[in-house]
Design an enzyme around this catalytic site. Structure first.
Site, PDB file in Angstrom:
ATOM      1  N   LEU A  94       0.734  -1.352  -0.035  1.00  0.00           N
ATOM      2  CA  LEU A  94      -0.028   0.009   0.028  1.00  0.00           C
ATOM      3  C   LEU A  94       0.834   1.324  -0.033  1.00  0.00           C
ATOM      4  CD1 LEU A  94      -2.559  -0.924   2.771  1.00  0.00           C
ATOM      5  CD2 LEU A  94      -2.827  -0.876   0.317  1.00  0.00           C
ATOM      6  N   TYR A 161       0.958  10.529 -11.454  1.00  0.00           N
ATOM      7  CA  TYR A 161       0.322   9.163 -10.412  1.00  0.00           C
ATOM      8  C   TYR A 161      -0.243   8.126 -11.116  1.00  0.00           C
ATOM      9  CZ  TYR A 161      -2.682   7.329  -6.624  1.00  0.00           C
ATOM     10  OH  TYR A 161      -3.337   6.428  -5.711  1.00  0.00           O
ATOM     11  N   VAL A 202     -11.809  13.964  -1.192  1.00  0.00           N
ATOM     12  CA  VAL A 202     -12.807  14.890  -1.050  1.00  0.00           C
ATOM     13  C   VAL A 202     -13.673  14.725   0.168  1.00  0.00           C
ATOM     14  CG1 VAL A 202     -14.187  13.614  -2.762  1.00  0.00           C
ATOM     15  CG2 VAL A 202     -14.797  15.911  -2.357  1.00  0.00           C
ATOM     16  N   ARG A 288     -10.340  23.985 -11.048  1.00  0.00           N
ATOM     17  CA  ARG A 288     -10.208  22.892 -11.164  1.00  0.00           C
ATOM     18  C   ARG A 288      -8.777  22.506 -11.780  1.00  0.00           C
ATOM     19  NH1 ARG A 288     -14.242  19.671 -13.952  1.00  0.00           N
ATOM     20  NH2 ARG A 288     -12.873  17.516 -13.596  1.00  0.00           N
TER      21      ARG A 288
HETATM   22  N1  LIG Z   1      -7.296   6.317  -0.370  1.00  0.00           N
HETATM   23  C1  LIG Z   1      -7.838   6.334  -1.462  1.00  0.00           C
HETATM   24  O1  LIG Z   1      -8.719   6.816  -1.794  1.00  0.00           O
HETATM   25  C2  LIG Z   1      -7.042   5.554  -2.614  1.00  0.00           C
HETATM   26  C3  LIG Z   1      -7.517   5.248  -3.851  1.00  0.00           C
HETATM   27  C4  LIG Z   1      -6.891   4.635  -4.848  1.00  0.00           C
HETATM   28  C5  LIG Z   1      -5.839   4.137  -4.454  1.00  0.00           C
HETATM   29  N2  LIG Z   1      -5.175   4.148  -3.201  1.00  0.00           N
HETATM   30  C6  LIG Z   1      -3.887   3.668  -3.036  1.00  0.00           C
HETATM   31  O2  LIG Z   1      -3.977   3.191  -1.726  1.00  0.00           O
HETATM   32  C7  LIG Z   1      -2.916   2.774  -0.973  1.00  0.00           C
HETATM   33  C8  LIG Z   1      -2.991   3.304   0.595  1.00  0.00           C
HETATM   34  O3  LIG Z   1      -3.605   4.674   0.453  1.00  0.00           O
HETATM   35  P1  LIG Z   1      -4.017   5.512   1.801  1.00  0.00           P
HETATM   36  O4  LIG Z   1      -5.112   6.098   1.448  1.00  0.00           O
HETATM   37  O5  LIG Z   1      -3.876   4.569   3.005  1.00  0.00           O
HETATM   38  O6  LIG Z   1      -2.523   6.491   1.569  1.00  0.00           O
HETATM   39  P2  LIG Z   1      -2.059   6.913   3.126  1.00  0.00           P
HETATM   40  O7  LIG Z   1      -1.236   8.077   2.701  1.00  0.00           O
HETATM   41  O8  LIG Z   1      -2.936   6.964   4.296  1.00  0.00           O
HETATM   42  O9  LIG Z   1      -1.137   5.564   3.477  1.00  0.00           O
HETATM   43  C9  LIG Z   1       0.186   5.363   2.805  1.00  0.00           C
HETATM   44  C10 LIG Z   1       1.059   5.058   4.069  1.00  0.00           C
HETATM   45  O10 LIG Z   1       2.283   4.909   3.176  1.00  0.00           O
HETATM   46  C11 LIG Z   1       3.345   5.232   3.979  1.00  0.00           C
HETATM   47  N3  LIG Z   1       4.672   5.562   3.138  1.00  0.00           N
HETATM   48  C12 LIG Z   1       4.542   6.510   1.942  1.00  0.00           C
HETATM   49  N4  LIG Z   1       5.800   6.400   1.593  1.00  0.00           N
HETATM   50  C13 LIG Z   1       6.504   5.434   2.058  1.00  0.00           C
HETATM   51  C14 LIG Z   1       7.562   4.927   1.742  1.00  0.00           C
HETATM   52  N5  LIG Z   1       8.537   5.187   0.913  1.00  0.00           N
HETATM   53  N6  LIG Z   1       8.130   3.855   2.500  1.00  0.00           N
HETATM   54  C15 LIG Z   1       7.227   3.069   3.472  1.00  0.00           C
HETATM   55  N7  LIG Z   1       6.334   3.821   3.847  1.00  0.00           N
HETATM   56  C16 LIG Z   1       5.707   4.837   3.118  1.00  0.00           C
HETATM   57  C17 LIG Z   1       2.786   6.493   4.399  1.00  0.00           C
HETATM   58  O11 LIG Z   1       3.446   6.994   5.770  1.00  0.00           O
HETATM   59  C18 LIG Z   1       1.693   6.022   5.214  1.00  0.00           C
HETATM   60  O12 LIG Z   1       1.503   5.510   6.290  1.00  0.00           O
HETATM   61  C19 LIG Z   1      -1.753   3.679  -1.730  1.00  0.00           C
HETATM   62  O13 LIG Z   1      -1.196   2.748  -2.847  1.00  0.00           O
HETATM   63  C20 LIG Z   1      -2.702   4.724  -2.669  1.00  0.00           C
HETATM   64  O14 LIG Z   1      -2.137   5.286  -3.888  1.00  0.00           O
HETATM   65  C21 LIG Z   1      -5.869   5.133  -2.160  1.00  0.00           C
END
Ligand SMILES: NC(=O)c1ccc[n+]([C@@H]2O[C@H](COP(=O)([O-])OP(=O)(O)OC[C@H]3O[C@@H](n4cnc5c(N)ncnc54)[C@H](O)[C@@H]3O)[C@@H](O)[C@H]2O)c1
Length: 332
Positions: A94, A161, A202, A288
């Site tokens: 993640l 991204y 959002v 936007r």
């Molecule tokens: N939240 C959403 O709506 C959403 C939608 C689509 C995809 N995603 C994907 O889901 C995953 C989790 O998203 P989230 O919302 O929990 O994000 P988040 O930012 O809450 O959590 C990400 C975590 O990764 C850690 N992190 C970041 N870079 C790092 C690194 N280089 N090494 C180790 N740890 C690192 C951060 O400290 C954080 O705890 C991501 O890959 C994101 O792209 C999220």
């Protein structure tokens, strides 16, 4: 089962781990997180995550007496990745540079984290011989595609991204075919729910702004649409992707299939604020962003057929629950 969850201290990760610990009490979890977008004390503040133990650099990673261990480290550091992956059965990857905005500001960092970091995790998983590698992708690889998005559309990312997540999906497929690593990439739609206080999404941003008595900033005219999925539905999809037998090199949309405009979302939130006795939400117009797509929703029939997964939480009910969590979080 021994689960390694990268980015496990974040929004999705902390909810996922709480669900694993309650649904699968015999399993053990290790988090690899650099706490760049999360805080240890927040992560481990309440049960069941309060049992987390921070691991010293020389501590064994998989101790039979420890249910939840935390390695503070970075996915860009291969030595750390090797230590974390050795002995894991399942890797849920993640950790990422999350979101369109930061990737537009710094595309190189986005690529180092989301492409380089994912490659490191796949290499670690290959060396460890894991049973499953689950990769967090997003709707962003599809980009400028007419929705509903499916697994078979030609992706046209509109942001760095989207491009880096698409590269992550491609590496997952390649590692399944070339090296036999059983990968599954999941394209999450827009997730909302408890533990999202720090998120720039959002729903989280609107609730934080309204709770602070500030006007909510709607970028553009609010007709842009998204597919909002509750975190509990999402974490169930991750657990199924990790544990359903026979999957390798697969890609699934994880979405509700419902198209909701930002204006509709705001109207629903307004209802929830009124029901909670909070002041009316004020609205202000924002710019936007160029990389912001107009319409985005996805068809998750493949996940329904092959994982037996279907979203269960209705948006109105999920928003009420989320607002309740935000109100309690601020009070605690
Ligand atoms: N939240 C959403 O709506 C959403 C939608 C689509 C995809 N995603 C994907 O889901 C995953 C989790 O998203 P989230 O919302 O929990 O994000 P988040 O930012 O809450 O959590 C990400 C975590 O990764 C850690 N992190 C970041 N870079 C790092 C690194 N280089 N090494 C180790 N740890 C690192 C951060 O400290 C954080 O705890 C991501 O890959 C994101 O792209 C999220």
């Amino acid at each position: 089962m021994k689960w390694l969850v990268t980015g496990g201290a974040g929004f999705v990760g902390s909810n996922l781990i709480a669900s694993i610990l309650s649904e699968r009490p015999d399993d053990r979890v290790v988090v690899l997180d650099n706490f760049s977008a999360s805080a240890y004390d927040e992560f481990a503040s309440a049960p069941p995550l309060a049992q987390a133990e921070r691991l010293a650099p020389d501590a064994p990673v998989w101790d039979a007496n420890r249910t939840l261990g935390v390695i503070e480290g970075d996915i860009r550091d291969m030595e750390t990745v090797e230590r974390a992956t050795a002995g894991a059965d399942i890797v849920v990857h993640l950790a990422a540079n999350t979101g369109v905005g930061p990737s537009v500001e710094n595309p190189r960092l986005d690529s180092e984290m989301n492409i380089g970091g994912t490659l490191n995790m796949l290499e670690g998983a290959r060396a460890a011989g894991v049973k499953r590698f689950v990769f967090a992708s997003s709707g962003a690889p599809a980009g400028l595609t007419e929705p509903p998005i499916t697994e078979t559309i030609a992706p046209r990312p509109a942001s760095p991204y989207g491009a880096s997540k698409l590269a992550g999906e491609a590496y997952c497929c390649a590692y399944a075919v070339a090296f036999g690593v059983p990968t599954v990439a999941l394209r999450f739609s827009n997730i909302y729910g408890p533990r999202s206080w720090r998120k720039g999404s959002v729903v989280a941003t609107f609730i934080r702004q309204a709770m602070a008595g500030e006007p909510i900033t709607v970028n553009g005219d609010g007709t842009q649409t998204r597919d909002f999925i509750h975190i509990d539905d999402l974490t169930r999809a991750i657990r199924l992707a990790a544990t359903t037998s026979g999957l390798s090199g697969e890609l699934y949309q994880v979405a509700t299939g419902c198209e909701t405009s930002v204006n509709q979302l705001l109207a629903l939130l307004q209802e929830k604020f009124e029901a909670a006795g909070l002041p009316a939400i004020k609205r202000r117009q924002g710019e936007r962003a160029a990389a912001d797509v107009q319409r985005n929703f996805a068809d998750a029939s493949k996940a329904a057929q092959e994982l037996g997964w279907r979203p269960q939480k209705d948006l109105s009910e999920g928003l009420a629950e989320t607002l309740d969590w935000f109100l309690h979080y601020r009070r605690d």
